[in-house]
Design an enzyme around this catalytic site. Structure first.
Site, PDB file in Angstrom:
ATOM      1  N   ARG A  26       0.828  -1.208   0.000  1.00  0.00           N
ATOM      2  CA  ARG A  26       0.000   0.000   0.000  1.00  0.00           C
ATOM      3  C   ARG A  26       0.865   1.262   0.000  1.00  0.00           C
ATOM      4  O   ARG A  26       0.402   2.321  -0.397  1.00  0.00           O
ATOM      5  CB  ARG A  26      -0.886   0.036   1.246  1.00  0.00           C
ATOM      6  CG  ARG A  26      -1.920  -1.060   1.320  1.00  0.00           C
ATOM      7  CD  ARG A  26      -2.580  -1.088   2.693  1.00  0.00           C
ATOM      8  NE  ARG A  26      -3.208   0.163   3.068  1.00  0.00           N
ATOM      9  CZ  ARG A  26      -4.405   0.561   2.682  1.00  0.00           C
ATOM     10  NH1 ARG A  26      -5.122  -0.206   1.896  1.00  0.00           N
ATOM     11  NH2 ARG A  26      -4.905   1.720   3.077  1.00  0.00           N
ATOM     12  N   ARG A  57      10.006   6.407  -2.159  1.00  0.00           N
ATOM     13  CA  ARG A  57      10.348   7.405  -3.182  1.00  0.00           C
ATOM     14  C   ARG A  57      11.779   7.906  -3.017  1.00  0.00           C
ATOM     15  O   ARG A  57      12.208   8.167  -1.887  1.00  0.00           O
ATOM     16  CB  ARG A  57       9.389   8.603  -3.109  1.00  0.00           C
ATOM     17  CG  ARG A  57       7.935   8.241  -3.318  1.00  0.00           C
ATOM     18  CD  ARG A  57       7.147   9.475  -3.766  1.00  0.00           C
ATOM     19  NE  ARG A  57       5.727   9.204  -3.746  1.00  0.00           N
ATOM     20  CZ  ARG A  57       4.906   9.540  -2.757  1.00  0.00           C
ATOM     21  NH1 ARG A  57       5.390  10.194  -1.700  1.00  0.00           N
ATOM     22  NH2 ARG A  57       3.628   9.264  -2.806  1.00  0.00           N
ATOM     23  N   ARG A 107      -9.175  -6.637  13.280  1.00  0.00           N
ATOM     24  CA  ARG A 107      -8.655  -5.713  14.274  1.00  0.00           C
ATOM     25  C   ARG A 107      -9.676  -4.596  14.423  1.00  0.00           C
ATOM     26  O   ARG A 107     -10.308  -4.174  13.436  1.00  0.00           O
ATOM     27  CB  ARG A 107      -7.322  -5.125  13.826  1.00  0.00           C
ATOM     28  CG  ARG A 107      -6.244  -6.149  13.690  1.00  0.00           C
ATOM     29  CD  ARG A 107      -5.807  -6.754  14.998  1.00  0.00           C
ATOM     30  NE  ARG A 107      -4.916  -5.866  15.714  1.00  0.00           N
ATOM     31  CZ  ARG A 107      -4.441  -6.133  16.930  1.00  0.00           C
ATOM     32  NH1 ARG A 107      -4.805  -7.239  17.563  1.00  0.00           N
ATOM     33  NH2 ARG A 107      -3.625  -5.288  17.528  1.00  0.00           N
ATOM     34  N   ARG A 158      -0.994   5.829  16.292  1.00  0.00           N
ATOM     35  CA  ARG A 158      -0.905   7.162  15.696  1.00  0.00           C
ATOM     36  C   ARG A 158      -1.825   8.127  16.427  1.00  0.00           C
ATOM     37  O   ARG A 158      -2.723   7.704  17.167  1.00  0.00           O
ATOM     38  CB  ARG A 158      -1.228   7.130  14.204  1.00  0.00           C
ATOM     39  CG  ARG A 158      -2.580   6.574  13.859  1.00  0.00           C
ATOM     40  CD  ARG A 158      -2.735   6.407  12.321  1.00  0.00           C
ATOM     41  NE  ARG A 158      -3.982   5.721  12.009  1.00  0.00           N
ATOM     42  CZ  ARG A 158      -4.362   5.364  10.790  1.00  0.00           C
ATOM     43  NH1 ARG A 158      -3.610   5.618   9.752  1.00  0.00           N
ATOM     44  NH2 ARG A 158      -5.506   4.739  10.584  1.00  0.00           N
ATOM     45  N   GLU A 181      -4.854   6.555  18.781  1.00  0.00           N
ATOM     46  CA  GLU A 181      -5.447   5.349  18.191  1.00  0.00           C
ATOM     47  C   GLU A 181      -4.750   4.077  18.691  1.00  0.00           C
ATOM     48  O   GLU A 181      -3.535   3.940  18.565  1.00  0.00           O
ATOM     49  CB  GLU A 181      -5.300   5.478  16.664  1.00  0.00           C
ATOM     50  CG  GLU A 181      -5.986   4.433  15.860  1.00  0.00           C
ATOM     51  CD  GLU A 181      -5.992   4.797  14.358  1.00  0.00           C
ATOM     52  OE1 GLU A 181      -6.158   5.984  13.995  1.00  0.00           O
ATOM     53  OE2 GLU A 181      -5.811   3.874  13.555  1.00  0.00           O
ATOM     54  N   TYR A 220      -9.146  -5.831   2.605  1.00  0.00           N
ATOM     55  CA  TYR A 220      -8.657  -4.518   3.053  1.00  0.00           C
ATOM     56  C   TYR A 220      -8.847  -3.538   1.892  1.00  0.00           C
ATOM     57  O   TYR A 220      -7.929  -3.264   1.138  1.00  0.00           O
ATOM     58  CB  TYR A 220      -7.180  -4.692   3.410  1.00  0.00           C
ATOM     59  CG  TYR A 220      -6.476  -3.547   4.107  1.00  0.00           C
ATOM     60  CD1 TYR A 220      -7.089  -2.326   4.365  1.00  0.00           C
ATOM     61  CD2 TYR A 220      -5.167  -3.709   4.540  1.00  0.00           C
ATOM     62  CE1 TYR A 220      -6.419  -1.315   5.012  1.00  0.00           C
ATOM     63  CE2 TYR A 220      -4.482  -2.702   5.190  1.00  0.00           C
ATOM     64  CZ  TYR A 220      -5.109  -1.508   5.417  1.00  0.00           C
ATOM     65  OH  TYR A 220      -4.418  -0.502   6.054  1.00  0.00           O
ATOM     66  N   ASP A 225      -9.911   0.094   0.123  1.00  0.00           N
ATOM     67  CA  ASP A 225     -10.041   1.537   0.321  1.00  0.00           C
ATOM     68  C   ASP A 225     -11.406   2.005  -0.181  1.00  0.00           C
ATOM     69  O   ASP A 225     -12.085   1.298  -0.928  1.00  0.00           O
ATOM     70  CB  ASP A 225      -8.933   2.266  -0.441  1.00  0.00           C
ATOM     71  CG  ASP A 225      -7.587   2.128   0.268  1.00  0.00           C
ATOM     72  OD1 ASP A 225      -7.581   1.926   1.494  1.00  0.00           O
ATOM     73  OD2 ASP A 225      -6.551   2.216  -0.410  1.00  0.00           O
TER      74      ASP A 225
HETATM   75  N1  UDP Z   1       2.833   0.882   8.408  1.00  0.00           N
HETATM   76  C1  UDP Z   1       3.949   0.862   9.225  1.00  0.00           C
HETATM   77  N2  UDP Z   1       4.411   2.035   9.740  1.00  0.00           N
HETATM   78  C2  UDP Z   1       3.811   3.219   9.504  1.00  0.00           C
HETATM   79  C3  UDP Z   1       2.670   3.249   8.665  1.00  0.00           C
HETATM   80  C4  UDP Z   1       2.197   2.053   8.135  1.00  0.00           C
HETATM   81  O1  UDP Z   1       4.501  -0.196   9.500  1.00  0.00           O
HETATM   82  O2  UDP Z   1       4.287   4.243  10.024  1.00  0.00           O
HETATM   83  C5  UDP Z   1       2.334  -0.405   7.867  1.00  0.00           C
HETATM   84  C6  UDP Z   1       1.308  -1.026   8.814  1.00  0.00           C
HETATM   85  O3  UDP Z   1       1.461  -2.438   8.776  1.00  0.00           O
HETATM   86  C7  UDP Z   1      -0.001  -0.607   8.204  1.00  0.00           C
HETATM   87  C8  UDP Z   1       0.314  -0.661   6.716  1.00  0.00           C
HETATM   88  O4  UDP Z   1       1.683  -0.220   6.628  1.00  0.00           O
HETATM   89  O5  UDP Z   1      -1.056  -1.474   8.558  1.00  0.00           O
HETATM   90  C9  UDP Z   1      -0.582   0.182   5.826  1.00  0.00           C
HETATM   91  O6  UDP Z   1      -0.530   1.516   6.264  1.00  0.00           O
HETATM   92  P1  UDP Z   1      -1.695   2.571   5.948  1.00  0.00           P
HETATM   93  O7  UDP Z   1      -1.207   3.908   6.396  1.00  0.00           O
HETATM   94  O8  UDP Z   1      -2.098   2.390   4.538  1.00  0.00           O
HETATM   95  O9  UDP Z   1      -2.843   2.044   6.919  1.00  0.00           O
HETATM   96  P2  UDP Z   1      -4.325   2.601   7.274  1.00  0.00           P
HETATM   97  O10 UDP Z   1      -4.313   4.111   7.183  1.00  0.00           O
HETATM   98  O11 UDP Z   1      -5.266   1.919   6.309  1.00  0.00           O
HETATM   99  O12 UDP Z   1      -4.507   2.120   8.680  1.00  0.00           O
END
Ligand code: UDP
Length: 386
Positions: free
Chosen positions: A175, A179, A251, A281, A302, A350, A352
């Protein structure tokens, strides 16, 4: 002209709402049943009475899509404000930018690499096996190497998913981009934004049609849907069968809410990547609507945990064991006539928001073609097992 039908839909999230609208626009009647007191599912937004901030009640939702068709669709029903998501991350007491980009690499390693140098630098660190990466951990090691993996992905992923990253599918990491320039936008898609009045207003507009009857606070059973010419289930697939083979694990999230004066963290989302910090986060909701001004600010801390029977499912845990159980539910669904399954919960994927909307548009198209020809409607429009 084919016969006009009366259709039943369980769930008023994006999947159910878009489907309802498309079928209603074609002249059919739709009854939509929603257990909760609001539409929009987990995208639901509401204004906080105290601060006036528009809150993403079930956590941050940023609309982004590569599909012009989806963008045209959503902007038909709501004014979207330009919003490009940028995420900061705290790892080992320092602040970085995510997704991993040239700035992150230079900050983290204390270097001043150019794009080409950084590419070579990361290429020298990554660990690739002789087969394509299958797990999250293998993917991360092959993608960013062990140091960046340990700092940004390992701890966060353990907290988010509650399992070892070596057990998770590689698709979860895919996902996120990597870069070798200073583009620090979280998403690369050409269409990005947030609806000015929130997602609930958007979904209410989608559902505002004389052929659509929305019944909030109403739990419909599969038997209750038998009265319709055809029905669609966008709730959890296992719930449609009373969880009779066991629960598909998800989850869920808990949010600790705080109100502060001014600006709490200076950005919409700050990730906390260290395993020792119990939350994943912090979202500061007023930064999702930078066109608004509020004196106070509302933040959500969260926490992720296993989803119990009475909790709200968020993220499907698609490990090997869960996929085997899913396959058994898919077989049950195949025997159950008259109901099709859609959406994140209905297909245990999963997904979007944009992908969910696209699938509902395609599903509606398929139904509208099939009915006049007397063809039956598929149980799944996309296989939940892919
Ligand atoms: N992830 C991570 N560190 C971060 C952000 C994301 O390891 O700082 C991993 C984590 O396993 C997460 C996945 O990347 O479930 C996808 O992140 P995304 O931000 O797309 O998750 P969402 O916003 O859908 O919770």
């Amino acid at each position: 002209m084919s016969r006009l039908l009366h259709l039943g839909i369980a769930g008023a999230g994006p999947a159910g709402a878009v489907l309802a609208r498309e079928l209603a626009d074609a002249g059919h009647r739709v009854s939509l049943f929603e257990e909760r007191s609001h539409v929009a599912g987990n995208c639901h937004t509401e204004r906080d009475a105290h601060t006036g901030v528009l809150v993403h009640v079930y956590g941050p939702h940023i609309f982004h899509t590569p599909h012009e068709r989806v963008w045209r669709y959503v902007t038909r029903f709501a004014r979207f404000r330009p919003y490009e998501h940028r995420v900061k991350a705290i790892a080992r007491d320092r602040v970085y930018v995510l997704p991993v980009n040239l700035h992150t690499i230079n900050q983290f390693f204390g270097t001043t690499h150019s794009p080409a140098q950084a590419r070579a630098f990361v290429a020298a660190r990554v660990r690739r096996g002789d087969r394509p990466p299958a797990t999250f951990e293998e993917q991360a090691l092959a993608f960013v190497g062990p140091e960046l993996y340990a700092a940004f992905f390992e701890g966060y992923t353990r907290k988010q998913w509650g399992v070892d990253p070596g057990e998770l599918p590689a698709s979860i990491l895919k996902r996120l981009p990597l870069r070798f320039n200073y583009d620090d936008r979280y998403f690369s898609h050409p269409f990005q934004g947030i609806p000015e009045e929130g997602y609930t207003a958007l979904v209410e507009r989608i559902l505002d049609h004389p052929n659509i009857e929305v019944r909030l606070g109403t739990k419909v059973t599969p038997e209750g849907l038998d009265a319709f010419d055809h029905a669609f289930w966008t709730g959890p697939i296992d719930a449609c069968f009373d969880h009779r083979l066991g629960r598909l694990p998800y989850r869920t999230l808990d949010f600790e809410t705080e109100v502060h004066g001014g600006d709490f963290q200076g950005c919409a989302v700050m990730n906390y990547c260290d395993a020792e910090v119990p939350f994943t986060r912090i979202s500061e909701h007023k930064h999702f609507a930078p066109w608004e001004a509020h004196e106070e600010t509302l933040v959500y801390r969260e926490f992720s945990r296993d989803c119990g029977a009475g909790d709200i499912p968020y993220y499907p845990l698609r490990l090997a064991r869960e996929k085997a159980l899913l396959a058994r539910y898919v077989a049950l669904a195949g025997e159950r006539k008259g109901i099709s399954f859609l959406g994140r919960l209905g297909t245990y994927r999963y997904l979007d928001m944009d992908a969910t909307i696209l699938e509902s548009l395609e599903a509606a198209g398929r139904c509208l073609e099939s009915w006049p020809r007397g063809e039956s409607i598929p149980v799944f429009f996309r296989s939940p097992l892919d």
